[in-house]
Scaffold this motif. Structure first.
Motif, PDB file in Angstrom:
ATOM      1  N   LYS A  35       0.812  -1.216   0.000  1.00 32.00           N
ATOM      2  CA  LYS A  35       0.000   0.000   0.000  1.00 32.00           C
ATOM      3  C   LYS A  35       0.846   1.267   0.000  1.00 32.00           C
ATOM      4  CE  LYS A  35      -4.144  -1.898   2.012  1.00 32.00           C
ATOM      5  NZ  LYS A  35      -5.184  -1.782   2.995  1.00 32.00           N
ATOM      6  N   GLU A  36       2.038   1.189   0.571  1.00 30.22           N
ATOM      7  CA  GLU A  36       2.880   2.386   0.622  1.00 30.22           C
ATOM      8  C   GLU A  36       3.490   2.729  -0.740  1.00 30.22           C
ATOM      9  OE1 GLU A  36       6.813   1.169   2.763  1.00 30.22           O
ATOM     10  OE2 GLU A  36       5.215  -0.247   3.272  1.00 30.22           O
ATOM     11  N   TYR A  37       3.503   1.778  -1.664  1.00 30.89           N
ATOM     12  CA  TYR A  37       4.098   1.992  -2.977  1.00 30.89           C
ATOM     13  C   TYR A  37       3.072   2.156  -4.092  1.00 30.89           C
ATOM     14  CZ  TYR A  37       8.033   0.202  -0.326  1.00 30.89           C
ATOM     15  OH  TYR A  37       8.987   0.007   0.629  1.00 30.89           O
ATOM     16  N   PHE A  38       1.795   2.026  -3.751  1.00 31.80           N
ATOM     17  CA  PHE A  38       0.729   2.138  -4.739  1.00 31.80           C
ATOM     18  C   PHE A  38      -0.427   2.924  -4.139  1.00 31.80           C
ATOM     19  CE2 PHE A  38       3.152  -1.527  -5.984  1.00 31.80           C
ATOM     20  CZ  PHE A  38       3.153  -1.475  -7.364  1.00 31.80           C
ATOM     21  N   SER A  39      -1.141   3.629  -4.995  1.00 38.55           N
ATOM     22  CA  SER A  39      -2.349   4.318  -4.536  1.00 38.55           C
ATOM     23  C   SER A  39      -3.472   4.006  -5.521  1.00 38.55           C
ATOM     24  CB  SER A  39      -2.115   5.828  -4.429  1.00 38.55           C
ATOM     25  OG  SER A  39      -1.688   6.360  -5.655  1.00 38.55           O
ATOM     26  N   PHE A  40      -4.657   3.835  -4.975  1.00 33.35           N
ATOM     27  CA  PHE A  40      -5.807   3.487  -5.812  1.00 33.35           C
ATOM     28  C   PHE A  40      -6.297   4.726  -6.533  1.00 33.35           C
ATOM     29  CE2 PHE A  40     -10.222   2.518  -6.806  1.00 33.35           C
ATOM     30  CZ  PHE A  40     -10.050   1.304  -7.456  1.00 33.35           C
ATOM     31  N   ASP A  41      -6.393   4.634  -7.846  1.00 34.27           N
ATOM     32  CA  ASP A  41      -6.918   5.704  -8.682  1.00 34.27           C
ATOM     33  C   ASP A  41      -8.379   5.372  -8.972  1.00 34.27           C
ATOM     34  OD1 ASP A  41      -7.730   7.128 -11.114  1.00 34.27           O
ATOM     35  OD2 ASP A  41      -5.630   7.753 -11.235  1.00 34.27           O
ATOM     36  N   HIS A  42      -9.278   6.118  -8.337  1.00 36.01           N
ATOM     37  CA  HIS A  42     -10.709   5.827  -8.471  1.00 36.01           C
ATOM     38  C   HIS A  42     -11.193   6.006  -9.901  1.00 36.01           C
ATOM     39  CE1 HIS A  42     -11.516   5.106  -4.257  1.00 36.01           C
ATOM     40  NE2 HIS A  42     -10.650   6.073  -3.996  1.00 36.01           N
ATOM     41  N   ARG A  43     -10.639   6.966 -10.606  1.00 35.59           N
ATOM     42  CA  ARG A  43     -11.053   7.191 -11.991  1.00 35.59           C
ATOM     43  C   ARG A  43     -10.696   5.991 -12.860  1.00 35.59           C
ATOM     44  NH1 ARG A  43      -8.353   9.208 -16.415  1.00 35.59           N
ATOM     45  NH2 ARG A  43      -9.728   9.985 -18.052  1.00 35.59           N
ATOM     46  N   LEU A  44      -9.475   5.477 -12.704  1.00 37.92           N
ATOM     47  CA  LEU A  44      -9.029   4.357 -13.526  1.00 37.92           C
ATOM     48  C   LEU A  44      -9.552   3.013 -13.016  1.00 37.92           C
ATOM     49  CD1 LEU A  44      -5.297   5.331 -14.139  1.00 37.92           C
ATOM     50  CD2 LEU A  44      -7.284   5.791 -15.602  1.00 37.92           C
ATOM     51  N   GLY A  45      -9.814   2.941 -11.728  1.00 34.98           N
ATOM     52  CA  GLY A  45     -10.281   1.692 -11.148  1.00 34.98           C
ATOM     53  C   GLY A  45      -9.169   0.699 -10.865  1.00 34.98           C
ATOM     54  N   ILE A  46      -7.930   1.178 -10.813  1.00 34.11           N
ATOM     55  CA  ILE A  46      -6.778   0.326 -10.494  1.00 34.11           C
ATOM     56  C   ILE A  46      -5.834   1.090  -9.566  1.00 34.11           C
ATOM     57  CG2 ILE A  46      -6.836  -0.950 -12.687  1.00 34.11           C
ATOM     58  CD1 ILE A  46      -4.328   0.797 -13.493  1.00 34.11           C
ATOM     59  N   SER A  47      -4.934   0.354  -8.945  1.00 36.11           N
ATOM     60  CA  SER A  47      -3.868   0.996  -8.175  1.00 36.11           C
ATOM     61  C   SER A  47      -2.732   1.331  -9.135  1.00 36.11           C
ATOM     62  CB  SER A  47      -3.363   0.057  -7.085  1.00 36.11           C
ATOM     63  OG  SER A  47      -4.353  -0.132  -6.109  1.00 36.11           O
TER      64      SER A  47
ATOM     65  N   TRP B   7       3.135  -4.833  -9.272  1.00 35.99           N
ATOM     66  CA  TRP B   7       2.728  -4.075 -10.458  1.00 35.99           C
ATOM     67  C   TRP B   7       2.312  -5.020 -11.579  1.00 35.99           C
ATOM     68  CZ3 TRP B   7       0.347  -0.361 -12.394  1.00 35.99           C
ATOM     69  CH2 TRP B   7       0.369  -0.136 -13.760  1.00 35.99           C
ATOM     70  N   GLU B   8       3.033  -6.113 -11.761  1.00 35.26           N
ATOM     71  CA  GLU B   8       2.689  -7.049 -12.839  1.00 35.26           C
ATOM     72  C   GLU B   8       1.301  -7.646 -12.621  1.00 35.26           C
ATOM     73  OE1 GLU B   8       3.978  -7.933 -15.945  1.00 35.26           O
ATOM     74  OE2 GLU B   8       4.914  -6.025 -15.426  1.00 35.26           O
ATOM     75  N   LYS B   9       0.931  -7.895 -11.380  1.00 37.19           N
ATOM     76  CA  LYS B   9      -0.425  -8.386 -11.097  1.00 37.19           C
ATOM     77  C   LYS B   9      -1.454  -7.323 -11.477  1.00 37.19           C
ATOM     78  CE  LYS B   9      -0.020  -9.680  -6.801  1.00 37.19           C
ATOM     79  NZ  LYS B   9      -0.257 -10.249  -5.476  1.00 37.19           N
ATOM     80  N   ILE B  10      -1.185  -6.073 -11.118  1.00 37.75           N
ATOM     81  CA  ILE B  10      -2.108  -4.981 -11.470  1.00 37.75           C
ATOM     82  C   ILE B  10      -2.149  -4.815 -12.982  1.00 37.75           C
ATOM     83  CG2 ILE B  10      -2.485  -2.484 -11.339  1.00 37.75           C
ATOM     84  CD1 ILE B  10      -1.151  -2.652  -8.503  1.00 37.75           C
ATOM     85  N   ARG B  11      -0.976  -4.766 -13.592  1.00 39.89           N
ATOM     86  CA  ARG B  11      -0.872  -4.577 -15.046  1.00 39.89           C
ATOM     87  C   ARG B  11      -1.648  -5.660 -15.787  1.00 39.89           C
ATOM     88  NH1 ARG B  11       2.645  -6.255 -19.062  1.00 39.89           N
ATOM     89  NH2 ARG B  11       2.819  -4.766 -20.758  1.00 39.89           N
TER      90      ARG B  11
END
Length: 104
Positions: A2-14, A37-41
């Motif tokens: 969580k400290e290295y990613f933030s959720f972008d509500h507009r995009l719907g992803i971290s 990141w690869e999991k998110i990507r």
């Protein structure tokens, strides 16, 4: 992570939220960030497909809409969704080198 990613509500992803120079992170932290990141990507194409389905639904509504104000609202919503899709593709493509780093 969580400290290295933030959720972008507009995009719907971290999205990555790296506040230091990459080289200052330990190798272990770098690998953990890259793996996360690869999991998110990997989820981005699915998110894009969701948004495309919403666009298709709104376009179908638009084709049957006779009220000008409602048509304008639908057009605006479709344009915003298309903009989100564009931004998601930018994140997906711009960070493709991250995947290459993981495999080196």
């Amino acid at each position: 992570m969580k400290e290295y990613f933030s959720f972008d509500h507009r995009l719907g992803i971290s999205v990555p939220n790296i506040d230091m120079e990459w080289a200052l992170y330990s190798d272990e932290t770098q690998q953990a960030i890259l793996f996360h990141w690869e999991k998110i990507r990997g989820s981005i194409p699915d998110r894009i497909a969701e948004l495309e389905n919403i666009i298709n639904y709104k376009q179908a509504q638009l084709s049957n809409e006779n009220d000008f104000k409602v048509s304008c609202k639908l057009n605006s919503e479709i344009a915003e969704l298309a903009s989100i899709i564009n931004d998601l593709w930018l994140w997906y493509r711009a960070n493709q080198t991250v995947s290459e780093k993981m495999h080196n």
